[in-house]
Design a protein around this motif. Structure first.
Motif, mmCIF file in Angstrom:
data_model
loop_
_atom_site.group_PDB
_atom_site.id
_atom_site.type_symbol
_atom_site.label_atom_id
_atom_site.label_comp_id
_atom_site.label_asym_id
_atom_site.label_seq_id
_atom_site.Cartn_x
_atom_site.Cartn_y
_atom_site.Cartn_z
ATOM 1 N N PRO A 28 27.431 -99.477 -68.468
ATOM 2 C CA PRO A 28 28.779 -99.084 -68.038
ATOM 3 C C PRO A 28 29.114 -97.641 -68.399
ATOM 4 C CG PRO A 28 28.816 -101.271 -68.999
ATOM 5 C CD PRO A 28 27.448 -100.714 -69.257
ATOM 6 N N GLU A 29 28.710 -97.214 -69.618
ATOM 7 C CA GLU A 29 28.977 -95.830 -70.031
ATOM 8 C C GLU A 29 28.170 -94.842 -69.207
ATOM 9 O OE1 GLU A 29 29.413 -98.104 -74.044
ATOM 10 O OE2 GLU A 29 28.444 -98.403 -72.114
ATOM 11 N N LEU A 30 26.919 -95.157 -68.947
ATOM 12 C CA LEU A 30 26.077 -94.253 -68.152
ATOM 13 C C LEU A 30 26.594 -94.137 -66.722
ATOM 14 C CD1 LEU A 30 22.495 -95.296 -69.359
ATOM 15 C CD2 LEU A 30 23.818 -93.284 -70.025
ATOM 16 N N PHE A 34 27.834 -90.543 -65.250
ATOM 17 C CA PHE A 34 27.013 -89.844 -64.258
ATOM 18 C C PHE A 34 27.243 -90.315 -62.824
ATOM 19 C CE2 PHE A 34 24.397 -90.017 -68.255
ATOM 20 C CZ PHE A 34 24.630 -88.695 -68.633
ATOM 21 N N GLY A 35 28.176 -91.231 -62.639
ATOM 22 C CA GLY A 35 28.530 -91.650 -61.299
ATOM 23 C C GLY A 35 27.468 -92.445 -60.564
ATOM 24 N N TRP A 36 26.646 -93.200 -61.292
ATOM 25 C CA TRP A 36 25.580 -93.969 -60.649
ATOM 26 C C TRP A 36 26.156 -95.214 -59.975
ATOM 27 C CZ3 TRP A 36 22.124 -93.888 -65.623
ATOM 28 C CH2 TRP A 36 21.621 -92.587 -65.794
ATOM 29 N N ALA A 37 25.449 -95.693 -58.981
ATOM 30 C CA ALA A 37 25.835 -96.912 -58.294
ATOM 31 C C ALA A 37 25.621 -98.117 -59.200
ATOM 32 C CB ALA A 37 25.018 -97.078 -57.015
ATOM 33 N N ALA A 38 26.338 -99.198 -58.917
ATOM 34 C CA ALA A 38 26.204 -100.416 -59.731
ATOM 35 C C ALA A 38 24.784 -100.968 -59.684
ATOM 36 C CB ALA A 38 27.196 -101.470 -59.252
ATOM 37 N N ALA A 92 19.155 -88.147 -69.777
ATOM 38 C CA ALA A 92 19.840 -89.244 -69.084
ATOM 39 C C ALA A 92 20.646 -88.786 -67.879
ATOM 40 C CB ALA A 92 20.745 -89.982 -70.059
ATOM 41 N N GLU A 93 21.035 -87.507 -67.844
ATOM 42 C CA GLU A 93 21.815 -87.053 -66.687
ATOM 43 C C GLU A 93 20.998 -87.049 -65.403
ATOM 44 O OE1 GLU A 93 19.783 -83.488 -68.410
ATOM 45 O OE2 GLU A 93 20.927 -85.190 -69.206
ATOM 46 N N GLY A 155 33.117 -97.442 -80.156
ATOM 47 C CA GLY A 155 33.832 -96.219 -80.504
ATOM 48 C C GLY A 155 32.907 -95.034 -80.692
ATOM 49 N N TRP A 156 31.622 -95.282 -80.864
ATOM 50 C CA TRP A 156 30.648 -94.209 -80.967
ATOM 51 C C TRP A 156 30.110 -93.885 -79.587
ATOM 52 C CZ3 TRP A 156 27.071 -95.410 -85.789
ATOM 53 C CH2 TRP A 156 27.875 -95.546 -86.920
ATOM 54 N N PRO A 157 29.552 -92.685 -79.403
ATOM 55 C CA PRO A 157 28.945 -92.343 -78.112
ATOM 56 C C PRO A 157 27.768 -93.265 -77.803
ATOM 57 C CG PRO A 157 29.261 -90.377 -79.452
ATOM 58 C CD PRO A 157 29.532 -91.549 -80.333
ATOM 59 N N TRP A 158 27.478 -93.445 -76.513
ATOM 60 C CA TRP A 158 26.382 -94.333 -76.118
ATOM 61 C C TRP A 158 25.045 -93.876 -76.681
ATOM 62 C CZ3 TRP A 158 22.650 -91.714 -73.473
ATOM 63 C CH2 TRP A 158 23.023 -90.567 -72.768
#
Length: 388
Positions: A28-30, A34-38, A92-93, A155-158
């Motif tokens: 979900p965070e990624l 980055f706007g990836w498709a489901a 990851a981007e 609460g921490w970054p992915w």
């Protein structure tokens, strides 16, 4: 024999397989970042599966676990997949780069899961059934662990999940290498992957029954893992609750593995595999009712499904290993696993895509086709008085 061997091996297997679903735990965070498709979750999971297939075939063709110390192979692959996890985080981007790093993670997982089994066979040649159930149970918990890690790091970054998984994978290799000595008797060297094992699979009724049953199991298993957050989202909205619930629903499969191994020593592997496969298939077919049921019944459905969907895995391996020609056991298992993981790729891609078009209540019952066909394929073994 030192008493620590099996506990250390189980713990190392658990930690070493924690990289398998690391990306799934933070999808979900990624996707938001980055706007990836489901549907990207299916592609990334399939990349790991494909890497595992290629890795398993390469390791078998080159007889890696026979030519070199299994402890060293396990250590090197643990360190390599930790590096791949950090590299995946750093790039990851780029979806393409992430797919490559996940593929390589799967490749090196072929030096963890099967090699862990090889080490168990070297140390416990007469008690492999019990050890196999514990090791597959460890794999189940290890694969589910990133969801728990995500819940604990809320609460921490992915990125924290990737760092945590990389550290855990590294500890797996060091733990096994430092605390488990070389086995007292090395297994005889295998001659690599033998394609004539395909004849054993197709020509022997018992081998064919267990292999086809396993294929039905693989149609369902990993797609269940990938769809789990979507299934939980029908009743839960808090991300932390979803992560913890996913860890429990997936990790509870370890009970099915360990408990199934204990029952199999008394009743045989075929009845245990058949019953668990039938129950998990039934869970698929009642999904339209279960998804709309009250929360307690929904939770019970998921827990029963989680226990049985993983619990038959070690019994299929035991059945195939015991019925295959002794000289071809390694090749038969390698080819069977590779085809099974290929089936899982097809299932994952298909169901993740369909999940964007249809409601889960309509879709999940079709997962039950695999278990139904698997139980039917197992009938030659189930008809016997006792199958090991």
């Amino acid at each position: 024999m030192p008493h620590r061997i099996l506990p250390v091996l189980v713990l190392a297997q658990l930690a070493g397989t924690s990289t398998w679903f690391a990306v799934n735990a933070v999808m979900p965070e990624l996707q938001a970042a980055f706007g990836w498709a489901a549907s990207s979750v299916g592609t990334l999971t399939s990349a790991v599966q494909l890497g595992f297939i290629i890795g398993a075939l390469v390791f078998a063709l080159l007889s890696i676990a026979d030519r070199f110390s299994t402890r060293r192979v396990f250590l090197i692959c643990s360190l390599a997949q930790a590096v791949c996890t950090i590299a995946a985080m750093a790039t990851a981007e780029s979806f393409a780069a992430l797919c490559v790093w996940r593929f390589l993670t799967g490749f090196f997982l072929a030096g963890i899961y099967p090699v862990g089994m090889k080490i168990a066979a070297q140390w416990f040649p007469k008690g492999l059934g019990n050890a196999l159930g514990l090791l597959v149970g460890a794999l189940v918990i290890g694969s589910a662990f990133p969801h728990a890690l995500r819940a604990m790091s809320v609460g921490w970054p992915w990125h924290s999940v990737f760092y945590g998984v990389a550290a855990i994978a590294t500890s797996a290799g060091l733990l096994l290498y430092l605390l488990i000595p070389e086995p007292p008797v090395r297994a005889a060297r295998a001659s690599g992957l033998q394609l004539r094992a395909l004849w054993a699979v197709s020509g022997d009724v018992k081998v064919r029954a267990s292999v086809l049953g396993y294929f039905g199991h693989m149609w369902e298993l990993y797609t269940f893992w990938v769809l789990m957050p979507m299934i939980l989202a029908t009743h839960l909205s808090d991300p932390t609750q979803i992560s913890w619930s996913a860890f429990v629903a997936l990790g509870i499969g370890a009970l099915g593995c360990a408990g199934g191994g204990w029952v199999a020593t008394r009743l045989g592997s075929a009845p245990v595999a058949g019953v668990q496969l039938a129950i998990s298939g039934l869970c698929c077919f009642i999904a339209p009712w279960a998804l709309g049921a009250p929360t307690l019944l929904f939770a019970a459905w998921l827990l029963i499904w989680g226990i049985t969907i993983s619990g038959d895995s070690p019994q299929f391996s035991a059945l195939t290993a015991s019925n295959a020609p002794p000289a071809l056991v390694g090749s038969v298992l390698t080819l069977t696993n590779s085809i099974g993981f290929a089936i899982s790729i097809v299932s994952i891609q298909l169901f993740v895509w369909l999940a964007q078009q249809f409601p889960l209540a309509t879709l999940i019952p079709w997962l039950g086709i695999g278990p139904a066909l698997g139980v039917w394929a197992l009938m030659p073994l189930l008809r016997t008085k006792r199958s090991t």
